[in-house]
Design an enzyme around this catalytic site. Sequence first.
Site, PDB file in Angstrom:
ATOM      1  N   ASN A   1      24.981  12.262   9.526  1.00 52.53           N
ATOM      2  CA  ASN A   1      25.495  13.451   8.844  1.00 52.53           C
ATOM      3  C   ASN A   1      24.967  13.404   7.412  1.00 52.53           C
ATOM      4  O   ASN A   1      25.483  12.666   6.575  1.00 52.53           O
ATOM      5  CB  ASN A   1      27.021  13.466   8.870  1.00 52.53           C
ATOM      6  CG  ASN A   1      27.614  14.695   8.197  1.00 52.53           C
ATOM      7  OD1 ASN A   1      26.895  15.585   7.754  1.00 52.53           O
ATOM      8  ND2 ASN A   1      28.927  14.749   8.117  1.00 52.53           N
TER       9      ASN A   1
ATOM     10  N   LYS B   1      26.057   9.918   5.755  1.00 52.04           N
ATOM     11  CA  LYS B   1      27.045   9.226   6.563  1.00 52.04           C
ATOM     12  C   LYS B   1      26.418   8.919   7.921  1.00 52.04           C
ATOM     13  O   LYS B   1      25.665   9.726   8.459  1.00 52.04           O
ATOM     14  CB  LYS B   1      28.292  10.086   6.752  1.00 52.04           C
ATOM     15  CG  LYS B   1      29.024  10.412   5.461  1.00 52.04           C
ATOM     16  CD  LYS B   1      30.222  11.319   5.728  1.00 52.04           C
ATOM     17  CE  LYS B   1      30.915  11.705   4.428  1.00 52.04           C
ATOM     18  NZ  LYS B   1      32.057  12.638   4.663  1.00 52.04           N
TER      19      LYS B   1
ATOM     20  N   ARG C   1      24.580  15.951  12.907  1.00 51.16           N
ATOM     21  CA  ARG C   1      25.417  17.101  12.599  1.00 51.16           C
ATOM     22  C   ARG C   1      24.543  18.111  11.858  1.00 51.16           C
ATOM     23  O   ARG C   1      24.004  17.820  10.794  1.00 51.16           O
ATOM     24  CB  ARG C   1      26.591  16.703  11.715  1.00 51.16           C
ATOM     25  CG  ARG C   1      27.494  17.883  11.364  1.00 51.16           C
ATOM     26  CD  ARG C   1      28.550  17.478  10.360  1.00 51.16           C
ATOM     27  NE  ARG C   1      29.506  18.543  10.113  1.00 51.16           N
ATOM     28  CZ  ARG C   1      30.453  18.488   9.183  1.00 51.16           C
ATOM     29  NH1 ARG C   1      30.567  17.419   8.417  1.00 51.16           N
ATOM     30  NH2 ARG C   1      31.289  19.486   9.024  1.00 51.16           N
TER      31      ARG C   1
ATOM     32  N   HIS D   1      33.244  23.848  11.048  1.00 49.71           N
ATOM     33  CA  HIS D   1      34.097  22.745  11.515  1.00 49.71           C
ATOM     34  C   HIS D   1      34.219  22.736  13.045  1.00 49.71           C
ATOM     35  O   HIS D   1      35.180  22.205  13.599  1.00 49.71           O
ATOM     36  CB  HIS D   1      35.501  22.816  10.882  1.00 49.71           C
ATOM     37  CG  HIS D   1      35.526  22.521   9.420  1.00 49.71           C
ATOM     38  ND1 HIS D   1      36.322  23.231   8.533  1.00 49.71           N
ATOM     39  CD2 HIS D   1      34.847  21.625   8.681  1.00 49.71           C
ATOM     40  CE1 HIS D   1      36.133  22.771   7.316  1.00 49.71           C
ATOM     41  NE2 HIS D   1      35.228  21.794   7.369  1.00 49.71           N
TER      42      HIS D   1
ATOM     43  N   ARG E   1      35.887  24.865  -3.349  1.00 52.28           N
ATOM     44  CA  ARG E   1      35.514  26.200  -2.879  1.00 52.28           C
ATOM     45  C   ARG E   1      36.744  27.104  -2.870  1.00 52.28           C
ATOM     46  O   ARG E   1      37.847  26.652  -2.567  1.00 52.28           O
ATOM     47  CB  ARG E   1      34.901  26.107  -1.478  1.00 52.28           C
ATOM     48  CG  ARG E   1      33.514  25.506  -1.465  1.00 52.28           C
ATOM     49  CD  ARG E   1      33.032  25.250  -0.041  1.00 52.28           C
ATOM     50  NE  ARG E   1      33.259  23.881   0.376  1.00 52.28           N
ATOM     51  CZ  ARG E   1      33.118  23.434   1.613  1.00 52.28           C
ATOM     52  NH1 ARG E   1      32.776  24.262   2.585  1.00 52.28           N
ATOM     53  NH2 ARG E   1      33.324  22.167   1.901  1.00 52.28           N
TER      54      ARG E   1
ATOM     55  N   MET F   1      43.515  16.214  -3.337  1.00 56.71           N
ATOM     56  CA  MET F   1      44.915  16.582  -3.154  1.00 56.71           C
ATOM     57  C   MET F   1      45.856  15.440  -3.520  1.00 56.71           C
ATOM     58  O   MET F   1      46.961  15.677  -4.043  1.00 56.71           O
ATOM     59  CB  MET F   1      45.157  17.015  -1.706  1.00 56.71           C
ATOM     60  CG  MET F   1      46.581  17.450  -1.404  1.00 56.71           C
ATOM     61  SD  MET F   1      47.097  18.904  -2.372  1.00 56.71           S
ATOM     62  CE  MET F   1      46.296  20.219  -1.429  1.00 56.71           C
TER      63      MET F   1
ATOM     64  N   GLY G   1      41.401  15.083   6.689  1.00 55.29           N
ATOM     65  CA  GLY G   1      41.970  14.212   5.670  1.00 55.29           C
ATOM     66  C   GLY G   1      43.364  14.562   5.200  1.00 55.29           C
ATOM     67  O   GLY G   1      44.291  13.751   5.289  1.00 55.29           O
TER      68      GLY G   1
ATOM     69  N   GLY H   1      45.336  17.050   6.430  1.00 56.02           N
ATOM     70  CA  GLY H   1      46.163  17.347   7.597  1.00 56.02           C
ATOM     71  C   GLY H   1      46.691  16.109   8.283  1.00 56.02           C
ATOM     72  O   GLY H   1      47.825  16.093   8.775  1.00 56.02           O
ATOM     73  N   GLU H   2      45.891  15.048   8.302  1.00 57.20           N
ATOM     74  CA  GLU H   2      46.304  13.814   8.967  1.00 57.20           C
ATOM     75  C   GLU H   2      47.161  12.917   8.073  1.00 57.20           C
ATOM     76  O   GLU H   2      48.034  12.199   8.566  1.00 57.20           O
ATOM     77  CB  GLU H   2      45.068  13.024   9.413  1.00 57.20           C
ATOM     78  CG  GLU H   2      44.256  13.704  10.498  1.00 57.20           C
ATOM     79  CD  GLU H   2      42.923  13.001  10.747  1.00 57.20           C
ATOM     80  OE1 GLU H   2      42.833  11.783  10.462  1.00 57.20           O
ATOM     81  OE2 GLU H   2      41.984  13.653  11.223  1.00 57.20           O
TER      82      GLU H   2
ATOM     83  N   GLU I   1      34.626  13.791  14.555  1.00 58.52           N
ATOM     84  CA  GLU I   1      33.402  14.574  14.758  1.00 58.52           C
ATOM     85  C   GLU I   1      32.225  13.696  15.169  1.00 58.52           C
ATOM     86  O   GLU I   1      31.377  14.104  15.968  1.00 58.52           O
ATOM     87  CB  GLU I   1      33.066  15.332  13.465  1.00 58.52           C
ATOM     88  CG  GLU I   1      34.097  16.391  13.105  1.00 58.52           C
ATOM     89  CD  GLU I   1      34.087  16.744  11.633  1.00 58.52           C
ATOM     90  OE1 GLU I   1      33.775  17.905  11.307  1.00 58.52           O
ATOM     91  OE2 GLU I   1      34.388  15.866  10.809  1.00 58.52           O
TER      92      GLU I   1
END
Length: 403
Positions: free
Chosen positions: A10, A17, A95, A183, A243, A286, A330, A332-333, A381
């Site tokens: 990726n 990555k 990807r 995504h 963004r 966050m 990230g 969300g989990e 992914e």
Amino acid sequence: MSSRIVLVVNAGSSSLKFSVFRADDAATLQLAARGQIDGIGTRPRLRVTDATGSVVVERDFAVAEVRGVKDAIRLAGAWLHERFQHEPLLAVGHRVVHGGAQFSHPLLIDAEVFAALEQLIPLAPLHQPHNLAAIRAVREAQPQVPQVACFDTAFHRTHPQIADLYALPWEYYESGVRHYGFHGLSYEYIAAMLPQVAPGISDGRVIVAHLGSGASLCALRAGKSVDSTMGFSPLDGVPMGTRPGALDPGVLLHLINQRGLSGADLEKLLYRESGLLGLSGISNDMRVLLESQEPRAQLAVEYFVHYTVKQIGALAAVLGGVDGLVFTAGIGERSSVIRAHILQACAWLGVSLDTAANARGGPRISTEGSAIPVWVIPTDEELMIARHTLLLIISGKGGHHVD
């Protein structure tokens, strides 16, 4: 087929990555290592962990050693050869952010496919060139190794046409100005996991929230994407790390006509300087914002929650109801606080949060009495790409899938 290696790549503008999977005779994939080269062209650093998450190597490099993606591929390749020298490289899966309207499935990369992907660079100018640079670098280093392109847009090609249109003159739609969604590899993985983790909702109407530095939501019906919040580009929908998410086009006209911003200025503003970073003036992370007492940091968090909830409502309307919600990626989990804020605002859907389960991270974080079950399912992914790559290689089906 004895144990061989499938490499997943990726490539971004400043990082590369990669993940290494072992494939055995039964076509079973096992993670062997994950790595990342950050700071390409500025402060290059290689970090690799094994399947347990333990650090295998951590090393800094001189800027001259890693000036671009090609150098990063060479450096990663050298490490992989040293580490897995007795296990042949079966294939490399990439990807690729944009597959346009034509590519709806992963496919083997040949000269014709590569040329088609180059034609899509204007649709993803900040991502596609780096994806293709990695493919080119691998081809130059090991031309005999098959490479597979896996597209972030492909999963959304099941949208009904109405969901992909913009209300512009028809010629723009025909020239490629349409709602693509992104995504997709993450959503495809979640859709594949639902029958195992949450079989009660796998054939129903599910909203998946992929919340991270890049964030979007997807409406699934029976495991297929019917709508998503990202549109023509990865800028649309919910606010993200840097963004803005949904934005009135009039704002852009104002910035061009009244503030004198150029196309390059707008690109920098929308991709690098907006979102949580722009609102808070502090960080695009966050975790940092949740810990901060600064009013603008708190405002950025509230904004993120507000617009995520707003999009959940929109997708619920598209689906005609909701049978389940899933958090992934990230934020969300890992952020029980953000999940709680979002679900408290979704009480109108009949959601009832299990506070203790949410604090533990799930997998189910709604109460037994909740009208709609809510799950936390980690995405993968890279494993999705590895699966596609291995399947194409062992099946020998390398033909083009064009819609």
